[in-house]
Design a protein around this motif. Sequence first.
Motif, short mmCIF file in Angstrom:
data_model
loop_
_atom_site.label_atom_id
_atom_site.label_comp_id
_atom_site.label_asym_id
_atom_site.label_seq_id
_atom_site.Cartn_x
_atom_site.Cartn_y
_atom_site.Cartn_z
N LEU A 231 -16.81 -2.84 -4.36
CA LEU A 231 -17.78 -1.76 -4.49
C LEU A 231 -18.82 -1.77 -3.38
N ASN A 232 -19.03 -2.91 -2.76
CA ASN A 232 -20.01 -3.01 -1.69
C ASN A 232 -19.37 -3.08 -0.30
N SER A 233 -18.09 -2.76 -0.23
CA SER A 233 -17.39 -2.79 1.05
C SER A 233 -17.61 -1.49 1.83
N ASP A 234 -17.49 -1.58 3.13
CA ASP A 234 -17.60 -0.38 3.98
C ASP A 234 -16.49 0.62 3.64
N LEU A 235 -15.31 0.11 3.31
CA LEU A 235 -14.20 1.01 3.00
C LEU A 235 -14.50 1.84 1.76
N PHE A 236 -15.02 1.21 0.72
CA PHE A 236 -15.33 1.96 -0.50
C PHE A 236 -16.45 2.96 -0.25
N THR A 237 -17.46 2.55 0.50
CA THR A 237 -18.55 3.47 0.84
C THR A 237 -18.00 4.69 1.55
N ALA A 238 -17.09 4.49 2.49
CA ALA A 238 -16.50 5.61 3.22
C ALA A 238 -15.68 6.50 2.29
N ALA A 239 -14.97 5.89 1.36
CA ALA A 239 -14.13 6.66 0.45
C ALA A 239 -14.94 7.49 -0.55
N MET A 240 -16.20 7.13 -0.75
CA MET A 240 -17.01 7.78 -1.76
C MET A 240 -18.02 8.77 -1.16
N LEU A 241 -17.71 9.30 0.00
CA LEU A 241 -18.63 10.27 0.59
C LEU A 241 -18.73 11.50 -0.30
N ARG A 242 -19.88 12.13 -0.25
CA ARG A 242 -20.16 13.29 -1.11
C ARG A 242 -19.94 14.59 -0.33
N LEU A 243 -19.23 15.51 -0.95
CA LEU A 243 -19.03 16.83 -0.38
C LEU A 243 -19.23 17.87 -1.48
N PRO A 244 -19.72 19.03 -1.15
CA PRO A 244 -19.78 20.10 -2.16
C PRO A 244 -18.38 20.59 -2.49
N PRO A 245 -18.18 21.19 -3.64
CA PRO A 245 -16.87 21.73 -3.98
C PRO A 245 -16.37 22.69 -2.90
N TRP A 246 -15.09 22.54 -2.55
CA TRP A 246 -14.50 23.37 -1.51
C TRP A 246 -14.31 24.80 -1.98
N GLN A 247 -14.52 25.73 -1.06
CA GLN A 247 -14.24 27.14 -1.30
C GLN A 247 -13.49 27.70 -0.10
N PRO A 248 -12.60 28.67 -0.31
CA PRO A 248 -11.90 29.28 0.82
C PRO A 248 -12.89 29.80 1.86
N GLY A 249 -12.58 29.53 3.10
CA GLY A 249 -13.46 29.94 4.19
C GLY A 249 -14.41 28.87 4.65
N ASP A 250 -14.51 27.76 3.90
CA ASP A 250 -15.38 26.65 4.32
C ASP A 250 -14.85 26.03 5.61
N GLN A 251 -15.76 25.51 6.42
CA GLN A 251 -15.38 24.75 7.58
C GLN A 251 -14.62 23.49 7.14
N PRO A 252 -13.45 23.22 7.71
CA PRO A 252 -12.69 22.03 7.27
C PRO A 252 -13.50 20.74 7.41
N ALA A 253 -13.45 19.91 6.38
CA ALA A 253 -14.09 18.59 6.41
C ALA A 253 -13.01 17.57 6.68
N ARG A 254 -12.97 17.05 7.91
CA ARG A 254 -11.93 16.09 8.28
C ARG A 254 -12.36 14.71 7.82
N PHE A 255 -11.60 14.17 6.88
CA PHE A 255 -11.99 12.98 6.13
C PHE A 255 -12.23 11.76 7.03
N ALA A 256 -11.34 11.45 7.92
CA ALA A 256 -11.49 10.25 8.75
C ALA A 256 -12.73 10.34 9.63
N GLU A 257 -13.03 11.53 10.11
CA GLU A 257 -14.20 11.71 10.97
C GLU A 257 -15.49 11.54 10.19
N LEU A 258 -15.54 12.10 8.99
CA LEU A 258 -16.74 11.98 8.17
C LEU A 258 -16.97 10.52 7.77
N ALA A 259 -15.89 9.82 7.48
CA ALA A 259 -16.00 8.44 7.05
C ALA A 259 -16.39 7.53 8.19
#
Length: 211
Positions: free
Chosen positions: A183-211
């Motif tokens: 739970l305190n690892s960098d990997l888990f922190t990266a996996a638990m990033l917060r995003l608002p619910p997706w809607q059509p037309g949203d700018q793509p959120a590229r997971f690896a880049e955000l993490a």
Amino acid sequence: MPADPILYSFRRCPYAMRARLALLVSGTTCELREVKLSGKPAEMLEASPKGTVPVLVLADGTVIDQSLDIMRWALKRNDPAGWLASDDAALTAANDGPFKHDLDRYKYPHRHGSDATAHRESGLTFLRMLEARLAENAHLCGPCTGLADAAIMPFVRQFAAVEPTWFEMQSLPRLQAWLHAYLNSDLFTAAMLRLPPWQPGDQPARFAELA
């Protein structure tokens, strides 16, 4: 360039959690679409009518909608940490079957009409088995983190969070330390990033880049 895979996910879902962990550790870049469970997007339901997360849609239209299948797909493409060497299908089946059954009825007794204490005790039997494994090795299948650890940890996390004080009082020192470390690892922190619910037309959120 081919399009990135699209991952429909829900941040707190343990099945989606383990899929995100494997995608991250494998270095797989994808478009992450956070789902609001009370308003699932039509695009997700068209891809996977079962309506549960995670759902991974590949560039060629292939749909993978089982979390363990997503993990193994990602790791077969690239497994720099050697997670596949610590895959235990029987252990993950025990987690996803009897332990998840007890977890749901412990956490949501009013929803299931269940005896929470009885299911807590039944779930504790599984946790004691994990404790015994960790007495032999630092991780569930050997000296290094592997697929089994990442597949099971989100469910142990959820179980521990129902009654944190009770969980900490149990004689599970190795399991508690194992969970705390993840739970305190960098990997888990990266996996638990917060995003608002997706809607059509949203700018793509590229997971690896955000993490």
